[in-house]
Scaffold this motif. Structure first.
Motif, PDB file in Angstrom:
ATOM      1  N   VAL A 222      23.766  75.926  54.622  1.00  0.00           N
ATOM      2  CA  VAL A 222      24.639  77.016  54.187  1.00  0.00           C
ATOM      3  C   VAL A 222      24.171  78.343  54.767  1.00  0.00           C
ATOM      4  CG1 VAL A 222      25.350  78.372  52.176  1.00  0.00           C
ATOM      5  CG2 VAL A 222      25.414  75.880  52.085  1.00  0.00           C
ATOM      6  N   GLN A 223      22.878  78.572  54.810  1.00  0.00           N
ATOM      7  CA  GLN A 223      22.340  79.812  55.366  1.00  0.00           C
ATOM      8  C   GLN A 223      22.747  79.982  56.824  1.00  0.00           C
ATOM      9  OE1 GLN A 223      18.118  79.684  54.722  1.00  0.00           O
ATOM     10  NE2 GLN A 223      18.298  79.755  52.497  1.00  0.00           N
ATOM     11  N   GLY A 224      22.696  78.898  57.605  1.00  0.00           N
ATOM     12  CA  GLY A 224      23.097  78.983  59.006  1.00  0.00           C
ATOM     13  C   GLY A 224      24.561  79.341  59.167  1.00  0.00           C
ATOM     14  N   ALA A 225      25.418  78.744  58.336  1.00  0.00           N
ATOM     15  CA  ALA A 225      26.848  79.046  58.400  1.00  0.00           C
ATOM     16  C   ALA A 225      27.126  80.489  58.009  1.00  0.00           C
ATOM     17  CB  ALA A 225      27.615  78.094  57.483  1.00  0.00           C
ATOM     18  N   VAL A 226      26.388  80.987  57.024  1.00  0.00           N
ATOM     19  CA  VAL A 226      26.571  82.374  56.576  1.00  0.00           C
ATOM     20  C   VAL A 226      26.204  83.348  57.688  1.00  0.00           C
ATOM     21  CG1 VAL A 226      25.606  84.126  55.038  1.00  0.00           C
ATOM     22  CG2 VAL A 226      26.338  81.920  54.121  1.00  0.00           C
ATOM     23  N   ILE A 227      25.124  83.081  58.390  1.00  0.00           N
ATOM     24  CA  ILE A 227      24.710  83.951  59.494  1.00  0.00           C
ATOM     25  C   ILE A 227      25.803  84.013  60.562  1.00  0.00           C
ATOM     26  CG2 ILE A 227      23.066  84.178  61.406  1.00  0.00           C
ATOM     27  CD1 ILE A 227      20.933  83.048  59.535  1.00  0.00           C
ATOM     28  N   ALA A 228      26.407  82.858  60.863  1.00  0.00           N
ATOM     29  CA  ALA A 228      27.479  82.822  61.860  1.00  0.00           C
ATOM     30  C   ALA A 228      28.673  83.666  61.422  1.00  0.00           C
ATOM     31  CB  ALA A 228      27.912  81.379  62.102  1.00  0.00           C
ATOM     32  N   LEU A 229      29.052  83.583  60.141  1.00  0.00           N
ATOM     33  CA  LEU A 229      30.171  84.370  59.631  1.00  0.00           C
ATOM     34  C   LEU A 229      29.870  85.863  59.686  1.00  0.00           C
ATOM     35  CD1 LEU A 229      31.270  82.228  56.546  1.00  0.00           C
ATOM     36  CD2 LEU A 229      32.589  82.636  58.628  1.00  0.00           C
ATOM     37  N   MET A 230      28.635  86.242  59.368  1.00  0.00           N
ATOM     38  CA  MET A 230      28.264  87.660  59.394  1.00  0.00           C
ATOM     39  C   MET A 230      28.272  88.194  60.823  1.00  0.00           C
ATOM     40  SD  MET A 230      25.259  87.742  56.491  1.00  0.00           S
ATOM     41  CE  MET A 230      25.058  89.512  56.613  1.00  0.00           C
ATOM     42  N   LEU A 231      27.805  87.382  61.771  1.00  0.00           N
ATOM     43  CA  LEU A 231      27.831  87.802  63.177  1.00  0.00           C
ATOM     44  C   LEU A 231      29.262  87.969  63.664  1.00  0.00           C
ATOM     45  CD1 LEU A 231      24.973  85.601  64.703  1.00  0.00           C
ATOM     46  CD2 LEU A 231      24.931  88.071  64.293  1.00  0.00           C
ATOM     47  N   LEU A 232      30.151  87.084  63.238  1.00  0.00           N
ATOM     48  CA  LEU A 232      31.555  87.205  63.617  1.00  0.00           C
ATOM     49  C   LEU A 232      32.167  88.482  63.058  1.00  0.00           C
ATOM     50  CD1 LEU A 232      34.106  86.072  64.898  1.00  0.00           C
ATOM     51  CD2 LEU A 232      34.508  84.755  62.800  1.00  0.00           C
ATOM     52  N   ALA A 233      31.843  88.806  61.800  1.00  0.00           N
ATOM     53  CA  ALA A 233      32.349  90.039  61.193  1.00  0.00           C
ATOM     54  C   ALA A 233      31.827  91.260  61.949  1.00  0.00           C
ATOM     55  CB  ALA A 233      31.932  90.110  59.725  1.00  0.00           C
ATOM     56  N   ALA A 234      30.544  91.239  62.335  1.00  0.00           N
ATOM     57  CA  ALA A 234      29.964  92.357  63.082  1.00  0.00           C
ATOM     58  C   ALA A 234      30.637  92.514  64.444  1.00  0.00           C
ATOM     59  CB  ALA A 234      28.464  92.138  63.260  1.00  0.00           C
ATOM     60  N   TYR A 235      30.923  91.385  65.096  1.00  0.00           N
ATOM     61  CA  TYR A 235      31.585  91.435  66.404  1.00  0.00           C
ATOM     62  C   TYR A 235      32.983  92.033  66.283  1.00  0.00           C
ATOM     63  CZ  TYR A 235      34.211  89.797  70.435  1.00  0.00           C
ATOM     64  OH  TYR A 235      35.034  89.737  71.537  1.00  0.00           O
ATOM     65  N   ARG A 236      33.737  91.593  65.260  1.00  0.00           N
ATOM     66  CA  ARG A 236      35.094  92.113  65.074  1.00  0.00           C
ATOM     67  C   ARG A 236      35.065  93.621  64.791  1.00  0.00           C
ATOM     68  NH1 ARG A 236      38.383  87.724  63.455  1.00  0.00           N
ATOM     69  NH2 ARG A 236      38.128  86.145  65.083  1.00  0.00           N
ATOM     70  N   MET A 237      34.097  94.062  63.995  1.00  0.00           N
ATOM     71  CA  MET A 237      33.984  95.490  63.700  1.00  0.00           C
ATOM     72  C   MET A 237      33.662  96.283  64.954  1.00  0.00           C
ATOM     73  SD  MET A 237      31.949  95.737  60.088  1.00  0.00           S
ATOM     74  CE  MET A 237      31.831  97.519  60.314  1.00  0.00           C
TER      75      MET A 237
END
Length: 212
Positions: A123-138
Motif C-alpha cells: 500500500v505504501q508503494g501505491a500511495v507514493i505513486a499516486l502522490m508523485l502523479l499529483a505532484a506532476y499534474r500540479m
C-alpha cells in the motif's frame, strides 16, 4: 418542491455519492487522492475546469485540515453552496471513518502477521505513486515560465534542506507571487497567473452556482 430545488437536491446527492467513492483512496492522505478527484470532478463530471485544479490543490493544502476534505468542501460549495460542501465532506469522510475502524479492529488481532506487514508495504508503494502523479499534474499546470520554475525549485529546496514549517513556505510563496506579478505589471511585462488561462491568464473570481 420547485424544479430548481429538485435540481439542487440532485446535485447534493451526486456530490455525496461521488466523494463517497473517492473516500477509500485516503490511505495516503489528501495528495494521494488528488488524481482521483481530478478524474471524477474535472474529467467525468465537468464540475471544475482542469486549469483550476492547481488552484484547488493550493487552496486545499494551505487551508487548515486535510487536503482531500478541503478539496471536497471547495467543490461542494462551488456546485451547491454550504449544503453541497457538507454533503461532499460527509461523503469523503465516511469511508475513511469506517475503514479506519475496521483496520483498527483487524490490526489488534493480526498485527504480528507477516502477510499484514507485506500488504501494508504494498500500500505504501501505491500511495507514493499516486502522490508523485499529483505532484506532476500540479507542476504541469503551475510551472509555466522562469519565475514559477524558480519559485518552485526554491520552495522545494528550502522544504528539503530545512526544518521550516511548510505553512511559512506557503505564505512566503504567496508573498513572492504577488510581488512578482506586481513587479512585472510595473515594468510592462506579461504577468500571467496561470498557463494558457482565460483573459490572457489573468486571475478570476469563481462563485458557487447555488447560494443559501
Amino acid at each position: 418542491m420547485t424544479s430548481k430545488g429538485k435540481e439542487r437536491l440532485g446535485m447534493i446527492g451526486q456530490l455525496f455519492w461521488t466523494f463517497l467513492r473517492i473516500g477509500p483512496a485516503t490511505f495516503g492522505g489528501g495528495y494521494a487522492m488528488m488524481p482521483l478527484i481530478e478524474r471524477e470532478v474535472a474529467h467525468k463530471k465537468g464540475w471544475i475546469e482542469e486549469k483550476e485544479l492547481a488552484d484547488l490543490v493550493s487552496l486545499a493544502g494551505s487551508a487548515p485540515g486535510g487536503v482531500g476534505v478541503n478539496a471536497a468542501a471547495f467543490v461542494g460549495y462551488r456546485k451547491a453552496g454550504i449544503s453541497g460542501a457538507i454533503a461532499a465532506v460527509a461523503g469523503i469522510a465516511l469511508p475513511t471513518f469506517l475503514i479506519v475502524l475496521a483496520l483498527s479492529l483487524a490490526y489488534v488481532r493480526f498485527r504480528d502477521s507477516e502477510k499484514v506487514r507485506a500488504a501494508l508495504t504494498g500500500v505504501q508503494g501505491a500511495v507514493i505513486a499516486l502522490m508523485l502523479l499529483a505532484a506532476y499534474r500540479m507542476a504541469k499546470s503551475s510551472v509555466f515560465d522562469v519565475s514559477t520554475a524558480v519559485v518552485s525549485v526554491a520552495a522545494l529546496t528550502v522544504l528539503l534542506a530545512t526544518n521550516l514549517n511548510p505553512v511559512y513556505i506557503v505564505l512566503a510563496g504567496l508573498v513572492v507571487g504577488i510581488l512578482l506579478v506586481k513587479g512585472k505589471e510595473r515594468l510592462g511585462l506579461d504577468a500571467k497567473t496561470e498557463k494558457n488561462g482565460p483573459n490572457g491568464g489573468k486571475a478570476e473570481l469563481y462563485y458557487p452556482e447555488y447560494y443559501i
